[in-house]
Design a protein around this motif. Structure first.
Motif, PDB file in Angstrom:
ATOM      1  N   TRP A   1       0.862  -1.179   0.000  1.00  0.00           N
ATOM      2  CA  TRP A   1       0.000   0.000   0.000  1.00  0.00           C
ATOM      3  C   TRP A   1       0.904   1.237   0.000  1.00  0.00           C
ATOM      4  CZ3 TRP A   1      -5.099   0.358  -0.778  1.00  0.00           C
ATOM      5  CH2 TRP A   1      -5.898  -0.763  -0.546  1.00  0.00           C
ATOM      6  N   PHE A   2       0.597   2.152  -0.892  1.00  0.00           N
ATOM      7  CA  PHE A   2       1.250   3.452  -0.967  1.00  0.00           C
ATOM      8  C   PHE A   2       0.190   4.532  -0.715  1.00  0.00           C
ATOM      9  CE2 PHE A   2       5.509   2.869  -2.963  1.00  0.00           C
ATOM     10  CZ  PHE A   2       5.441   1.513  -3.256  1.00  0.00           C
ATOM     11  N   ARG A   3       0.673   5.732  -0.469  1.00  0.00           N
ATOM     12  CA  ARG A   3      -0.234   6.875  -0.410  1.00  0.00           C
ATOM     13  C   ARG A   3       0.448   8.108  -0.983  1.00  0.00           C
ATOM     14  NH1 ARG A   3      -0.568   7.985   6.168  1.00  0.00           N
ATOM     15  NH2 ARG A   3       1.560   8.796   6.426  1.00  0.00           N
ATOM     16  N   GLN A   4      -0.377   9.031  -1.439  1.00  0.00           N
ATOM     17  CA  GLN A   4       0.137  10.287  -1.979  1.00  0.00           C
ATOM     18  C   GLN A   4      -0.756  11.426  -1.527  1.00  0.00           C
ATOM     19  OE1 GLN A   4       0.783  10.362  -6.225  1.00  0.00           O
ATOM     20  NE2 GLN A   4       2.277  12.029  -6.011  1.00  0.00           N
ATOM     21  N   ALA A   5      -0.165  12.339  -0.768  1.00  0.00           N
ATOM     22  CA  ALA A   5      -0.872  13.519  -0.304  1.00  0.00           C
ATOM     23  C   ALA A   5      -0.648  14.654  -1.311  1.00  0.00           C
ATOM     24  CB  ALA A   5      -0.366  13.930   1.073  1.00  0.00           C
ATOM     25  N   PRO A   6      -1.534  15.637  -1.333  1.00  0.00           N
ATOM     26  CA  PRO A   6      -1.372  16.744  -2.284  1.00  0.00           C
ATOM     27  C   PRO A   6      -0.012  17.415  -2.147  1.00  0.00           C
ATOM     28  CG  PRO A   6      -3.522  16.839  -1.258  1.00  0.00           C
ATOM     29  CD  PRO A   6      -2.763  15.767  -0.547  1.00  0.00           C
ATOM     30  N   GLY A   7       0.677  17.584  -3.264  1.00  0.00           N
ATOM     31  CA  GLY A   7       1.964  18.258  -3.263  1.00  0.00           C
ATOM     32  C   GLY A   7       3.126  17.426  -2.740  1.00  0.00           C
ATOM     33  N   LYS A   8       2.873  16.161  -2.452  1.00  0.00           N
ATOM     34  CA  LYS A   8       3.929  15.304  -1.918  1.00  0.00           C
ATOM     35  C   LYS A   8       4.145  14.106  -2.829  1.00  0.00           C
ATOM     36  CE  LYS A   8       3.321  16.507   2.961  1.00  0.00           C
ATOM     37  NZ  LYS A   8       3.157  15.957   4.344  1.00  0.00           N
ATOM     38  N   GLU A   9       5.309  13.461  -2.656  1.00  0.00           N
ATOM     39  CA  GLU A   9       5.596  12.267  -3.435  1.00  0.00           C
ATOM     40  C   GLU A   9       4.834  11.070  -2.876  1.00  0.00           C
ATOM     41  OE1 GLU A   9      10.162  13.374  -4.847  1.00  0.00           O
ATOM     42  OE2 GLU A   9       9.770  11.578  -3.674  1.00  0.00           O
ATOM     43  N   ARG A  10       4.609  10.096  -3.743  1.00  0.00           N
ATOM     44  CA  ARG A  10       3.990   8.857  -3.296  1.00  0.00           C
ATOM     45  C   ARG A  10       4.939   8.140  -2.346  1.00  0.00           C
ATOM     46  NH1 ARG A  10       0.758   5.353  -7.720  1.00  0.00           N
ATOM     47  NH2 ARG A  10       0.034   7.502  -8.077  1.00  0.00           N
ATOM     48  N   GLU A  11       4.396   7.651  -1.231  1.00  0.00           N
ATOM     49  CA  GLU A  11       5.242   6.985  -0.241  1.00  0.00           C
ATOM     50  C   GLU A  11       4.702   5.605   0.094  1.00  0.00           C
ATOM     51  OE1 GLU A  11       5.402   8.768   3.632  1.00  0.00           O
ATOM     52  OE2 GLU A  11       3.240   9.134   3.736  1.00  0.00           O
ATOM     53  N   LEU A  12       5.620   4.700   0.402  1.00  0.00           N
ATOM     54  CA  LEU A  12       5.240   3.352   0.807  1.00  0.00           C
ATOM     55  C   LEU A  12       4.708   3.387   2.235  1.00  0.00           C
ATOM     56  CD1 LEU A  12       5.226   0.269   0.295  1.00  0.00           C
ATOM     57  CD2 LEU A  12       7.571   0.233   1.166  1.00  0.00           C
ATOM     58  N   VAL A  13       3.552   2.800   2.436  1.00  0.00           N
ATOM     59  CA  VAL A  13       2.920   2.767   3.756  1.00  0.00           C
ATOM     60  C   VAL A  13       3.160   1.421   4.439  1.00  0.00           C
ATOM     61  CG1 VAL A  13       0.704   2.856   4.974  1.00  0.00           C
ATOM     62  CG2 VAL A  13       1.148   4.420   3.063  1.00  0.00           C
ATOM     63  N   ALA A  14       2.936   0.335   3.697  1.00  0.00           N
ATOM     64  CA  ALA A  14       3.059  -0.993   4.289  1.00  0.00           C
ATOM     65  C   ALA A  14       3.208  -2.022   3.179  1.00  0.00           C
ATOM     66  CB  ALA A  14       1.833  -1.328   5.141  1.00  0.00           C
ATOM     67  N   ASP A  15       3.842  -3.154   3.527  1.00  0.00           N
ATOM     68  CA  ASP A  15       3.875  -4.268   2.586  1.00  0.00           C
ATOM     69  C   ASP A  15       3.754  -5.584   3.329  1.00  0.00           C
ATOM     70  OD1 ASP A  15       7.384  -3.639   1.902  1.00  0.00           O
ATOM     71  OD2 ASP A  15       6.497  -4.843   3.498  1.00  0.00           O
ATOM     72  N   ILE A  16       3.409  -6.618   2.574  1.00  0.00           N
ATOM     73  CA  ILE A  16       3.163  -7.927   3.158  1.00  0.00           C
ATOM     74  C   ILE A  16       3.647  -8.986   2.171  1.00  0.00           C
ATOM     75  CG2 ILE A  16       0.782  -7.965   2.249  1.00  0.00           C
ATOM     76  CD1 ILE A  16      -0.003  -9.492   4.841  1.00  0.00           C
ATOM     77  N   THR A  17       4.349  -9.982   2.686  1.00  0.00           N
ATOM     78  CA  THR A  17       4.869 -11.035   1.825  1.00  0.00           C
ATOM     79  C   THR A  17       3.743 -11.934   1.308  1.00  0.00           C
ATOM     80  OG1 THR A  17       5.352 -12.325   3.812  1.00  0.00           O
ATOM     81  CG2 THR A  17       7.161 -11.043   2.858  1.00  0.00           C
ATOM     82  N   SER A  18       4.087 -12.805   0.383  1.00  0.00           N
ATOM     83  CA  SER A  18       3.078 -13.580  -0.337  1.00  0.00           C
ATOM     84  C   SER A  18       2.213 -14.442   0.582  1.00  0.00           C
ATOM     85  CB  SER A  18       3.746 -14.455  -1.400  1.00  0.00           C
ATOM     86  OG  SER A  18       4.697 -15.319  -0.795  1.00  0.00           O
ATOM     87  N   THR A  19       2.811 -14.975   1.635  1.00  0.00           N
ATOM     88  CA  THR A  19       2.052 -15.821   2.557  1.00  0.00           C
ATOM     89  C   THR A  19       1.483 -15.028   3.733  1.00  0.00           C
ATOM     90  OG1 THR A  19       4.013 -16.317   3.869  1.00  0.00           O
ATOM     91  CG2 THR A  19       3.492 -17.813   2.047  1.00  0.00           C
ATOM     92  N   GLY A  20       1.854 -13.756   3.813  1.00  0.00           N
ATOM     93  CA  GLY A  20       1.415 -12.941   4.942  1.00  0.00           C
ATOM     94  C   GLY A  20       2.290 -13.073   6.172  1.00  0.00           C
ATOM     95  N   GLY A  21       3.382 -13.816   6.047  1.00  0.00           N
ATOM     96  CA  GLY A  21       4.204 -14.082   7.209  1.00  0.00           C
ATOM     97  C   GLY A  21       5.042 -12.917   7.697  1.00  0.00           C
TER      98      GLY A  21
END
Length: 116
Positions: free
Chosen positions: A36-56
């Protein structure tokens, strides 16, 4: 073809909660890290969270650690972002992402607005 559909955004008061969903199709979802990424007005897109394929294994940006939880249901080809204790600084368009064969695929984004 690969398709990611984001949903669940909205307007919420500070301190509130929202859960975002990303429905995936067109690839073997259970084989890939999801982000999941997010982008606020006037800012660069940033990584919020990630999860591996199995969720581990899950990882988070420092700004959301302890408040957001990423999860996935491989049987439903869906990744989620549970967001608690929301702050005005969390206001942004949120996008899910999959990197497949070195190419990035994005959802269309869902707007989250935190305001009283």
């Amino acid at each position: 073809q690969v398709q990611l559909v984001d949903s669940g955004g909205g307007l919420v008061q500070p301190g509130g909660s929202l859960t975002l969903s990303c429905a995936a199709s067109g690839f073997t979802f259970s084989n890939y890290v999801m982000r999941w990424f997010r982008q606020a007005p006037g800012k660069e897109r940033e990584l919020v969270a990630d999860i591996t394929s199995t969720g581990g294994t899950r990882s988070y940006a420092d700004s959301v650690k302890g408040r957001f939880t990423i999860s996935r249901e491989n049987a439903k080809n869906t990744v989620y972002l549970q967001m608690n204790s929301l702050k005005p600084d969390d206001t942004a368009v949120y996008y899910c992402n999959a990197r497949i064969s070195r190419r990035d695929y994005w959802g269309q984004g869902t707007q989250v607005t935190v305001s009283s």
